[in-house]
Write a protein that holds these residues in place. Structure first.
Motif, short mmCIF file in Angstrom:
data_model
loop_
_atom_site.label_atom_id
_atom_site.label_comp_id
_atom_site.label_asym_id
_atom_site.label_seq_id
_atom_site.Cartn_x
_atom_site.Cartn_y
_atom_site.Cartn_z
N GLN A 229 0.83 -1.19 0.00
CA GLN A 229 0.00 0.00 0.00
C GLN A 229 0.88 1.25 0.00
OE1 GLN A 229 -3.76 0.07 2.26
NE2 GLN A 229 -2.93 -1.71 3.37
N ARG A 280 -3.54 1.04 -4.18
CA ARG A 280 -4.77 1.41 -3.50
C ARG A 280 -5.94 0.96 -4.34
NH1 ARG A 280 -5.95 7.28 -1.87
NH2 ARG A 280 -5.54 7.62 -4.09
N ASP A 331 -4.30 -5.17 2.62
CA ASP A 331 -3.06 -5.96 2.50
C ASP A 331 -3.37 -7.37 2.02
OD1 ASP A 331 -1.27 -3.95 3.39
OD2 ASP A 331 -1.87 -4.34 5.47
#
Length: 469
Positions: A229, A280, A331
């Motif tokens: 991320q 993202r 994640d």
């Protein structure tokens, strides 16, 4: 590949100034060239002679060492003359021009890239794997790569391949003999232990493939992709591994918009570290068209697409996570998209904020390493794990400097052996199909050493060599 018998010549040393420069000539019979260059001076094979290098009118270009190797006792298997003079580019060019002039009646021409080594291959002085190792040794960028290339050049890789081919041939002989004499009603699979032989060949091939794969990493480097991320410290980790500020680091999420590649060396192993844009999932959401915000979103989406493209090509994935906030669903979504079979190291960064200690934990899903890229805590643990994956403990005599075509041939041979095992396990034994798969296995393995290699492939291979080699 058609063998061109005319003699060839080239400057064999690298371009530029040097203390010594070498012009190399090779041909089936260089007696005419030799007389034109040195008159009646006797050139004893494998002896050094200090002679003047002269123009046709007798004026001296240079003075240096002349070496004469009489075929087949030479690098190319032909007569070879090497002129070693002062390494100035003008001197070398004058000497090359003089050689071409002296060898005009003999058809002497400039050598193509790799043509000296190509002739060594065509004259059975080297097999194809050894010939490629010559180029790999020249291009080696690390000590480990040079050692592995030297190992392949000595014939170690070729000997292993030849041993595999011999085992496949012996098994083929048994299968095809049974096909030729079916009336004997010999229980082939039981009497000859064909399944056992086949299993042994497959095990040996797997070992060779593993060693060759590790050797290929020494040649081209291990592609290590940093993924995760935004704002988890990928760029900080790249800088920590590289030892300098390669990437821009800010507290703002999404600073990295495109990949950044930096090659580093750990214990002689080249690692291509690739920093990528943060992933993202909300970057894919629709936005109203127009405006600066929409343009930034578009750039971010392109960056994420390129991130996944790099992940798909990775040899190792470093999945960075923020140890100070723990795992998130985002994640796990990233993990689900990782390609199968690629080693993953889950790097828990920012332990300086989370209170964790630097540590490594090998678990079933991946290796977990806790570190701080900012404070450089735990970086040695990451380096050691990367070296382990790269096969650093195996470098040296146990690895072969393999090329992509070698790995492809080994993969295809493995597939044919797998199919052969399926036929061997069938009740009707399917000996004709088994024999065909073994033949294809032999062809694939033999292509590595050049015993069964299309001419067009040979042309591509040798065209990538440097001129003079």
């Amino acid at each position: 590949m058609i063998y061109d018998p005319v003699p060839i010549v080239a400057i064999a040393t690298a371009p530029g100034r040097g203390g010594i420069g070498v012009v190399r000539i090779s041909g089936k019979d260089l007696s005419g060239v030799r007389r034109a260059l040195f008159g009646e001076a006797e050139l004893r094979a494998r002896h050094a002679h200090y002679l003047p290098f002269t123009q046709a009118d007798g004026s001296v270009i240079d003075q240096g060492i002349v070496l004469y190797f009489q075929g087949p006792h030479s690098y190319t298997g032909e007569d070879v003359i090497e002129l070693q003079g002062h390494g100035g580019p003008v001197v070398m060019q004058m000497l090359l021009t003089r050689c071409l002039e002296a060898g005009k009646e003999s058809g002497l021409r400039l050598a193509e890239p790799g043509e000296f080594t190509q002739r060594a291959f065509m004259n059975d002085k080297l097999d194809l794997a050894q010939a490629e190792a010559v180029a790999d040794l020249i291009e080696a960028s690390t000590e480990a790569a040079a050692k592995s290339a030297s190992q392949s050049l000595s014939g170690a890789f070729s000997r292993v391949i030849h041993e595999l081919v011999e085992r496949v041939i012996n098994l083929r002989m048994l299968v095809e003999a049974t096909l030729d004499f079916p009336e004997e009603e010999i229980d082939f699979l039981e009497k000859s232990n064909a399944r056992g032989q086949l299993s042994g060949i497959r095990s040996a091939l797997e070992k060779v493939f593993e060693q060759a794969s590790q050797g290929a990493m020494l040649r081209s480097g291990l592609n290590v992709v940093l993924a995760g991320q935004p704002n988890v410290g990928k760029s900080s980790l790249l800088n920590a591994l590289a030892g300098n500020d390669v990437a821009i680091v800010t507290p703002i999420a999404g600073t990295t918009r495109d990949k950044i590649t930096e090659t580093i060396h750990l214990e002689g192993i080249p690692l291509n570290i690739i920093d990528t844009a943060g992933i993202r999932h909300d970057a894919d959401e629709d936005h109203e068209p127009g405006g600066l915000v929409n343009m930034i979103d578009m750039v971010e989406r392109i960056g994420i697409e390129r991130t996944w493209a790099e992940v798909d090509k990775a040899d190792v994935i470093l999945h960075l996570l923020d140890a100070s906030r723990g795992p998130t669903r985002a994640d796990e979504n990233i993990v689900e998209r990782f390609p199968q079979g690629v080693p993953v190291i889950r790097v828990w960064n920012k332990i300086d904020l989370s209170g964790h200690h630097a540590s490594i934990d090998i678990m079933s899903d991946a290796t977990h390493i806790y570190l701080s890229a900012q404070e450089h805590a735990g970086m040695d643990l990451l380096r050691k794990e990367l070296l382990r994956i790269a096969g650093w403990e195996q470098t040296g005599e146990s690895l072969y400097m393999a090329r992509e075509r070698h790995l492809i041939a080994l993969k295809h041979a493995r597939e044919h052996l797998m199919q052969a095992a399926e036929y061997a396990a069938q009740d009707d034994q399917s000996l004709d199909l088994l024999a065909e798969e073994l033949r294809l296995t032999q062809d694939r393995l033999s292509s590595i050493t050049g015993e069964f290699t299309p001419d067009d492939l040979l042309g591509v291979i040798f065209s990538r060599f440097c001129i003079g080699k």
